[in-house]
Design a protein around this motif. Structure first.
Motif: not given
Length: 551
Positions: A176-189
Motif C-alpha cells: 500500500i505504501g509503495i503503490a500509487f497514492i490514489r490506491i492508498y486513498g481508496e483503501v483508507e476511504f
C-alpha cells in the motif's frame, strides 16, 4: 467554495489597487525561503492522486479506531459517564480549533510535510527540524506497534504463530505504501466507510439494548448515571476527585483523536489542496466529534463505571464495552465483528503512520535537513527510499515474540506517546504566528484562501489548553503510591527530547526565530496568484446525499 472564490477576488482587488506594497510586505531578498512553497521536486516527482473525499475519510479512519472501539470502557471507569463525556467533549473542542488552524495555514501553504514545514516558515527552522524528526521517529515505531497489536487481536480467534501475521501485514503495508497514492486513498476511504457504518450500528444497537428493545433485557435509561453516579472519584475524594477523574479522561481522549492532524501531510499529492484540505478539516471535526460524543454517551448508559468486566486488559474485543453489553444481552457474535473491525483499524493506522512518516522525511530532505537520497521517487510519484527505510523498521514487530524484547520495544514506543499533543501545539503555534504576521504587516485577513474570524480566539485558548494538558497528563504518577516509571516516560520524556533536538539544531545551524515582519507572506500570496485553483463544483442531487460524510 465561497471562501476560495472570495479570497481570489480580494487578491485581484488588492493587486489592482496596490494596497499591499513593498513597505508592508517583505521582499523575497530579505528572507531565505527555499522550499517554503511547493517545490519543483514536488510538482515534478509527486502525483496529485488524492481527492477531498479521500482526505476526509483518511482523517476519519485514523481517528475512529481502537480508542473508540476498545478504550471507552477505561474512560468510563476513570471519570464516570458524565466525566468521560465532558472529557471527550473538551478534547473535541480543542481538535476543532486544531483542525481549523491547520486548514487555514495549509490553504496558504499546501506543502508536503504540512505543519512541519509551516513551522520553519512561520516560527523557526530549528522547530521544523525538531518536530519533523519527532514525527518521523514516532511513525517508525508506530507501524510495528500496530502490527504487534494486530497479532494480539488475532489471538482472540487462533493460536497460529504470530510471525505469520507479522510477515503478512508487513508485506501488505509495504505494498500500500509503495503503490500509487490514489490506491492508498481508496483503501483508507473504504476502511473508513466500513468503520463509520459499524460505529453507527453499534450506537443504534446500544440504544436498542439500553431502552429495552431486546427481549428479556430490562430498560436501563440513565440508571448508571444515578447508581453508582455520573462521576468517579479518582485519586482524591469529593469534588477534587471527580475533577481529577474528568482531567485524567482527557489523556485517553487525546489518544483517541490523534491522527486527525496528519490530514494535510500529503498536500502536494492532493488535487486542489487549497480547497480540499480546509473542507476536509471542517468536515472531519464534526463527523468525529458526533461519533465520539454519541459513543461515549451510549457506553455510559450501557455499562456501569464499577463493572469488573471493564478490567479486561487483553487488547482484544473482550474489553470493548459494546461487546460487554451485547454479550449480556445475548448477542455474542458482536465480539468477533468488533475484533475484525479493530484489526482493520490497526492496519489503517499503520498505513496512515507510513504515509505521515515518509512524507515528513521527504519534506525534511527538500529543506536539506535529511539526506537527498530521500527525494528519490518512483515513476508513479512515491518517495520509495523513504518507504523502504520505514518498512525496515516494521521488522521491529518481531520483538513482540519475546517478552523481554517486547518490554524494550514498548519503552521506545512510550517515548513518543505525547507526540499528538506536541503536534497539535505546533499546528496552533503556526496559526497564531500567521495571524500575528498578517497583523504586523497590515495584510487583511480576507486575502487568506480560507479564514474564519473566530479562530483568532480559539487558537490561543486551544494552545493554552494543549500545553496545560501536556504538562499535567501524567499527574497521577506524582501522587502517593502511584509512581510508575513507564507512565512517567510515556507522559513526559518526549518533551525534553524535542527540546534537545531543537537546541542542538539551533546551535549547529545558528537559526533564529523568524521576525514577524520578515515572514515572506508576499511570496505566498504571489504563489496563489500565479497558480490559481479551479473552483470545485458542488455535488447536487443523489451525489450530495451519498457524499454527506466527506463533502
Amino acid at each position: 467554495m465561497d471562501g476560495v472564490r472570495n479570497a481570489q477576488a480580494d487578491m485581484a482587488k488588492y493587486s489592482a489597487t496596490e494596497e499591499i506594497t513593498d513597505a508592508t510586505l517583505p521582499s523575497s531578498s530579505n528572507v531565505a525561503h527555499n522550499g517554503d512553497f511547493v517545490t519543483v521536486n514536488e510538482d515534478r516527482d509527486l502525483s496529485r492522486g488524492l481527492e477531498q473525499r479521500h482526505l476526509s475519510l483518511i482523517a476519519l479512519a485514523g481517528a475512529i479506531g481502537t480508542g473508540l472501539f476498545l478504550g471507552l470502557g477505561s474512560s468510563i471507569q476513570t471519570g464516570g459517564p458524565l466525566g468521560a463525556l465532558l472529557g471527550y467533549a473538551t478534547i473535541g473542542l480543542i481538535v476543532c480549533a486544531v483542525q481549523y488552524a491547520l486548514g487555514e495555514v495549509t490553504a496558504l501553504l499546501p506543502v508536503t510535510g504540512s505543519f512541519v514545514r509551516h513551522a520553519e516558515f512561520l516560527v523557526d527552522p530549528a522547530l521544523g527540524f525538531a518536530i519533523g524528526y519527532n514525527i518521523v521517529y514516532g511513525n517508525w515505531l508506530s507501524v510495528p506497534a500496530e502490527i504487534s497489536a494486530i497479532c494480539v487481536l488475532f489471538e482472540y480467534w487462533t493460536d497460529i504463530n504470530s510471525s505469520v501475521f507479522i510477515v503478512a501485514f508487513i508485506l501488505v503495508t509495504f505494498i500500500i505504501g509503495i503503490a500509487f497514492i490514489r490506491i492508498y486513498g481508496e483503501v483508507e476511504f473504504w476502511f473508513a466507510v466500513l468503520k463509520i457504518l459499524f460505529i453507527i450500528f453499534l450506537i443504534i444497537l446500544g440504544l436498542v439494548i439500553n431502552l429495552g428493545g431486546i427481549k428479556g433485557v430490562p430498560r436501563l435509561g440513565f440508571h448508571y448515571w444515578k447508581t453508582p453516579g455520573p462521576f468517579v472519584e479518582y485519586i482524591a475524594t469529593g469534588s477534587l476527585g471527580k475533577f481529577l477523574g474528568y482531567w485524567a479522561v482527557m489523556s485517553s481522549a487525546v489518544f483517541s483523536f490523534s491522527g486527525t492532524e496528519s490530514i494535510a501531510m500529503a498536500a502536494a499529492e492532493t488535487r486542489n489542496p487549497r480547497q480540499a484540505i480546509p473542507r476536509a478539516c471542517k468536515r472531519v471535526f464534526f463527523r468525529v466529534s458526533i461519533f465520539y460524543i454519541l459513543a461515549v454517551l451510549v457506553v455510559g448508559m450501557l455499562v456501569s463505571s464499577d463493572d469488573d468486566r471493564l478490567n479486561d486488559q487483553s487488547g482484544t474485543a473482550a474489553q470493548s464495552p459494546f461487546v460487554i453489553a451485547a454479550s449480556a444481552a445475548g448477542i455474542p457474535a458482536i465480539a468477533s465483528i468488533v475484533n475484525a473491525i479493530v484489526i482493520t483499524s490497526a492496519w489503517s493506522s499503520s498505513n496512515q503512520a507510513l504515509l505521515a512518516g515518509t512524507r515528513v522525511l521527504y519534506g525534511l530532505a527538500l529543506k536539506g535537513q535529511a539526506p537527498q537520497v530521500f527525494l528519490r521517487t518512483t515513476s508513479w510519484g512515491v518517495p520509495w527510499v523513504c518507504v523502504c527505510l520505514q518498512t525496515a523498521f516494521m521488522f521491529l514487530a518481531f520483538m513482540a515474540l519475546s517478552n523481554g524484547a517486547l518490554t524494550v520495544f514498548y519503552w521506545f514506543v512510550d517515548l513518543t506517546a505525547c507526540g499528538a499533543l506536541i503536534s497539535w501545539i505546533t499546528v496552533l503555534l503556526n496559526h497564531q504566528r500567521l495571524l500575528m504576521a498578517m497583523k504586523k504587516q497590515s495584510i487583511p485577513m480576507s486575502l487568506l484562501p480560507w479564514h474564519n474570524s473566530w479562530t483568532a480566539y480559539s487558537t490561543p485558548v486551544a494552545l493554552f489548553m494543549c500545553v496545560l494538558i501536556l504538562f499535567t497528563s501524567g499527574f497521577a504518577v506524582f501522587t502517593s503510591g502511584r509512581w510508575s516509571t513507564s507512565g512517567f516516560i510515556s507522559s513526559y520524556l518526549d518533551i525534553p527530547l524535542v527540546i534537545a533536538v531543537y537546541i542542538i539544531w539551533k546551535v549547529y545551524k545558528k537559526t533564529k526565530i523568524v521576525a514577524l515582519a520578515d515572514i515572506p507572506l508576499r511570496e505566498a500570496f504571489e504563489e496563489i496568484a500565479r497558480n490559481p485553483e479551479p473552483i470545485d463544483s458542488t455535488a447536487k442531487g443523489w451525489k450530495s446525499w451519498v457524499g454527506f460524510l466527506w463533502d
